[in-house]
Scaffold this motif. Structure first.
Motif, PDB file in Angstrom:
ATOM      1  N   CYS A 132       0.840  -1.201   0.000  1.00  0.00           N
ATOM      2  CA  CYS A 132       0.000   0.000   0.000  1.00  0.00           C
ATOM      3  C   CYS A 132       0.875   1.251   0.000  1.00  0.00           C
ATOM      4  O   CYS A 132       1.795   1.377   0.817  1.00  0.00           O
ATOM      5  CB  CYS A 132      -0.921  -0.009   1.221  1.00  0.00           C
ATOM      6  N   CYS A 135      -0.415   3.179   3.624  1.00  0.00           N
ATOM      7  CA  CYS A 135      -0.128   2.679   4.985  1.00  0.00           C
ATOM      8  C   CYS A 135       1.020   1.679   5.026  1.00  0.00           C
ATOM      9  O   CYS A 135       1.429   1.255   6.103  1.00  0.00           O
ATOM     10  CB  CYS A 135      -1.384   2.075   5.619  1.00  0.00           C
ATOM     11  N   CYS A 152      -6.101  -0.839  -1.158  1.00  0.00           N
ATOM     12  CA  CYS A 152      -5.695  -1.508   0.085  1.00  0.00           C
ATOM     13  C   CYS A 152      -6.917  -1.965   0.881  1.00  0.00           C
ATOM     14  O   CYS A 152      -7.867  -1.193   1.055  1.00  0.00           O
ATOM     15  CB  CYS A 152      -4.868  -0.521   0.909  1.00  0.00           C
ATOM     16  N   SER A 154      -6.995  -2.528   4.082  1.00  0.00           N
ATOM     17  CA  SER A 154      -7.154  -1.920   5.407  1.00  0.00           C
ATOM     18  C   SER A 154      -7.397  -0.417   5.362  1.00  0.00           C
ATOM     19  O   SER A 154      -8.120   0.091   6.209  1.00  0.00           O
ATOM     20  CB  SER A 154      -5.991  -2.277   6.333  1.00  0.00           C
ATOM     21  N   CYS A 155      -6.856   0.316   4.383  1.00  0.00           N
ATOM     22  CA  CYS A 155      -7.057   1.776   4.421  1.00  0.00           C
ATOM     23  C   CYS A 155      -7.633   2.359   3.132  1.00  0.00           C
ATOM     24  O   CYS A 155      -7.902   3.553   3.064  1.00  0.00           O
ATOM     25  CB  CYS A 155      -5.748   2.479   4.783  1.00  0.00           C
ATOM     26  N   GLY A 157      -6.094   2.842   0.411  1.00  0.00           N
ATOM     27  CA  GLY A 157      -5.060   3.527  -0.379  1.00  0.00           C
ATOM     28  C   GLY A 157      -4.725   2.756  -1.655  1.00  0.00           C
ATOM     29  O   GLY A 157      -5.106   1.596  -1.818  1.00  0.00           O
TER      30      GLY A 157
HETATM   31 ZN    ZN Z   1      -3.219   0.832   3.174  1.00  0.00          ZN
END
Ligand code: ZN
Ligand code: BJW
Length: 246
Positions: A132, A135, A152, A154-155, A157
């Motif tokens: 990513c 992050c 991504c 989790s975030c 991105g």
């Molecule tokens: Zn990320």
């Protein structure tokens, strides 16, 4: 004195390998060529009208991430069905036989791992991993093709391939472990690399300077062919099995 024949050089190297304590092997695109992976500086290193070298840069990704991801998706599609060849498999056998063995590869195709190599350092990353840009999360993802643009988990991105582009730093732990292995080695093989991309290009010379016997296996001459102790002209998939079997 007449130039030694390839057979004589192979015999000499085989004898030296039989006594080796720590073998370091540096590989480049040439070892995967016989599996069907295009090399970088060969005639087949083109995608659309682009050279791989022009797309494997942070600048290209910043300017047009979609184009760069399409290029990597094309390569993932091309590489997904490919299998290791006798060159990769011969190195697995050498790893089993020698007291200590370190494989340093510039290749991102993952074929050494598929072949069964274990003690391995991937200098330029791995095509089957994503990272990513926001992050830093890294994970293996073998989906082919990945959505363009991939995001991504989790975030949200933008993801990028987990590879080292021109002008980027190699991961310090990987680079340091490579230098440490080279310094401790007594024999180093440099296989299927044009010796044009730093810092990998200088590793054979470093091994020579720190006392290793250095041998090159390549289809064509490289800038280092005359500098190494032994240079064997030929295909990795032909020569490496002869080092193991002879
Ligand atoms: Zn990320
Ligand atoms: C066979 C065969 C068969 C065929 N059997 N053989 C010092 C001086 C000047 C510049 C620099 C410097 N230090 C760093 C730089 C900048 C740059 C660099 O080296 N530039 C040069 C062009 C001069 N290096 C970097 O940017 C590196 N980063 C770095 O050092 O950071 C610090 C720093 C930055 C800037 C300035 C100074 C310091 C990062 C390099 C990352 C390379 N990345 C790539 C792309 C990976 C991702 C991707 O694939 O998408 O890695 S580039 C590409 O080249 C790829 C390869 O791993 C790499 C090497 O190519 P390789 O493997 O040698 O392939 P080919 O095609 O060139 O050769 C194939 C060979 O096989 C040939 O010899 C054939 O004959 C042979 N062959 N069939 C045996 N069957």
């Amino acid at each position: 004195m007449a130039e030694k024949t390839a057979g004589e050089k192979i015999g000499e190297l085989r004898d030296r390998l039989a006594k080796a304590q720590h073998l370091v092997v540096l590989t480049g695109a040439g070892i995967s060529a016989e599996s069907g992976v295009p090399t970088f500086r060969g005639q087949d290193g083109l995608w659309r009208q682009y050279r791989a070298m022009d797309l494997a840069t942070p600048e290209a990704f910043q300017e047009d991430p979609k184009l760069v991801w399409e290029f990597y998706n094309w390569r993932r599609e091309l590489l997904a069905p490919l299998r290791p060849n006798p060159g990769h498999l011969g190195l697995v056998e050498l790893e089993k036989r020698l007291p200590k063995f370190t494989l340093i590869t510039q290749n991102i195709d993952g074929l050494h791992q598929v072949a069964g190599s274990r003690n391995m350092l991937e200098l330029h990353g791995n095509l089957w991993w994503v990272r990513c840009t926001a992050c830093g999360m890294k994970e293996e993802d073998r989906t082919v093709p990945l959505p363009v643009l991939p995001k991504c988990r989790s975030c949200g991105g933008l993801l990028r391939p987990h590879v080292v582009w021109f002008g980027e730093m190699l991961e310090p732990p990987v680079l340091n472990a490579s230098y440490e292995a080279i310094e401790q080695s007594d024999v180093m093989l440099v296989i299927g690399t044009s010796g044009t991309v730093q810092p990998a290009a200088s590793m054979g010379v470093l091994a020579k300077r720190t006392g290793s016997l250095v041998a090159e296996i390549n289809l064509d001459p490289t800038p280092y062919t005359d500098a190494y102790h032994i240079s064997i002209s030929g295909k990795a998939g032909d020569i490496i099995p002869q080092l193991v079997d002879g």
